[in-house]
Design a protein around this motif. Structure first.
Motif, mmCIF file in Angstrom:
data_model
loop_
_atom_site.group_PDB
_atom_site.id
_atom_site.type_symbol
_atom_site.label_atom_id
_atom_site.label_comp_id
_atom_site.label_asym_id
_atom_site.label_seq_id
_atom_site.Cartn_x
_atom_site.Cartn_y
_atom_site.Cartn_z
ATOM 1 N N ARG A 1 0.846 -1.192 0.000
ATOM 2 C CA ARG A 1 0.000 0.000 0.000
ATOM 3 C C ARG A 1 0.880 1.241 0.000
ATOM 4 N N PRO A 2 0.344 2.356 -0.477
ATOM 5 C CA PRO A 2 1.138 3.594 -0.455
ATOM 6 C C PRO A 2 1.258 4.135 0.968
ATOM 7 N N VAL A 3 2.466 4.491 1.343
ATOM 8 C CA VAL A 3 2.727 5.097 2.648
ATOM 9 C C VAL A 3 3.362 6.458 2.392
ATOM 10 N N ARG A 4 2.758 7.485 2.915
ATOM 11 C CA ARG A 4 3.210 8.852 2.647
ATOM 12 C C ARG A 4 4.684 9.029 2.980
ATOM 13 N N GLY A 5 5.437 9.474 1.996
ATOM 14 C CA GLY A 5 6.857 9.704 2.179
ATOM 15 C C GLY A 5 7.734 8.509 1.853
ATOM 16 N N PHE A 6 7.119 7.320 1.646
ATOM 17 C CA PHE A 6 7.897 6.113 1.401
ATOM 18 C C PHE A 6 7.481 5.381 0.122
ATOM 19 N N GLY A 7 6.435 5.807 -0.533
ATOM 20 C CA GLY A 7 5.970 5.116 -1.717
ATOM 21 C C GLY A 7 5.182 3.864 -1.351
ATOM 22 N N ILE A 8 5.325 2.816 -2.167
ATOM 23 C CA ILE A 8 4.615 1.563 -1.923
ATOM 24 C C ILE A 8 5.397 0.719 -0.914
#
Length: 312
Positions: free
Chosen positions: A296-303
């Protein structure tokens, strides 16, 4: 004008600067670093204020530290003491209210002031002891660090977060909100200490901690769930753990593991522990069961593929 004028005022800012041997601008910077409001050109500073700034300028005169570092360290003292003072007064007032000794505002000022004055005579020794003991621990951590950069360290960062705190706080009285936050922080701090970790900061509905050992960090997270989430009188919690290199500054920690641990709490189910891939890899397979969650997308880290973990 400052918010209030202390008793025993004698000196203006210019007179304090002259007597301490620093420029007016430097004196003001040190004073602001302590966290106190400035005065204009009128007399506002006491003998104690002069003595405090003289202590700082005497340290500067030794050459052990420069002015910028003096301001930095002084700010740490000011922030720490301001929070401790607010903590002490609010705890004392709550205690006196529980005892039924505060009936009106004048009584509050008189009783709380008298008790605090008597209490502080004994409390000052504890402050010095705790500071020295924590200083020894900080130096020991520095000595044990294997990082090439002494300003960084490898740790597992943990983030504990109360589920739906905003909605919950809207249903509680102010007194009950305060009691809840106090109990949450104290229980978390106890568990973290038992597992040889450190509380970095608390934000009311969340606590940030670090541990040198990822297994102990997991045990900390599990312990917080046991004393908070599994207590029917307390709200549910979510725990995120991330491992890596962090920068230590101003009593805080910064870096990707800190941000990742906080982000993972949004992924975790109630009373569950979610970790990053690095932490999962450092947990022995014969002791822990790990399960990758959907990417899942995590803000600041991508997938990102978070990992759910539990003991066998």
């Amino acid at each position: 004008m400052p918010e209030s004028t202390p008793e025993g005022v004698r000196y203006t800012a210019s007179e304090v600067a002259e007597r301490t041997g620093v420029s007016l601008d430097q004196a003001k910077k040190l004073w602001r670093a302590l966290g106190f409001p400035e005065a204009g050109g009128e007399a506002f500073y006491t003998e104690d204020d002069l003595a405090a700034l003289t202590t700082l300028t005497d340290i500067l005169a030794t050459g052990i530290i420069d002015f910028d570092l003096a301001v930095n360290l002084t700010r740490g003292v000011g922030l720490t003491m301001a929070r401790l003072s607010d903590w002490e007064v609010s705890a004392m007032v709550h205690h006196l209210e529980t005892l039924g000794r505060l009936d009106d505002r004048p009584a509050l000022t008189e009783v709380a002031g008298a008790v605090t004055e008597e209490f502080n005579k004994r409390f000052e020794g504890l402050l010095t002891y705790a500071w020295r003991r924590h200083m020894s621990a900080a130096l020991a951590r520095l000595d044990a660090s294997e990082a090439d950069d002494l300003g960084t360290t490898q740790v597992t960062v943990g983030f504990a977060d109360i589920v739906s705190f905003t909605a919950l706080s809207n249903t509680l009285t102010q007194e009950k909100i305060g009691d809840l936050v106090e109990l949450f922080e104290s229980r978390c701090a106890d568990v973290i200490a038992v597992q040889q970790g450190r509380v970095i900061k608390s934000l009311g509905d969340s606590v940030l901690f670090v541990n040198d050992d990822p297994i102990r960090a997991y045990d900390t997270a599990e312990g917080i769930i046991n004393v908070i989430g599994r207590d029917p009188r307390m709200p549910d919690v979510r725990l995120g753990l991330a491992t890596g290199s962090v920068v230590t500054r101003l009593g805080d920690v910064f870096g990707p593991p800190v941000n990742m641990a906080a982000r993972l709490t949004a992924v975790a189910r109630r009373n569950r522990i979610i970790v990053d891939e690095t932490t999962a890899a450092r947990l022995p397979a014969d002791q822990f069961e790990t399960r990758r969650l959907p990417a899942r997308p995590v803000r600041g880290f991508g997938i990102v593929e978070p990992v759910a973990v539990r003991r066998h």
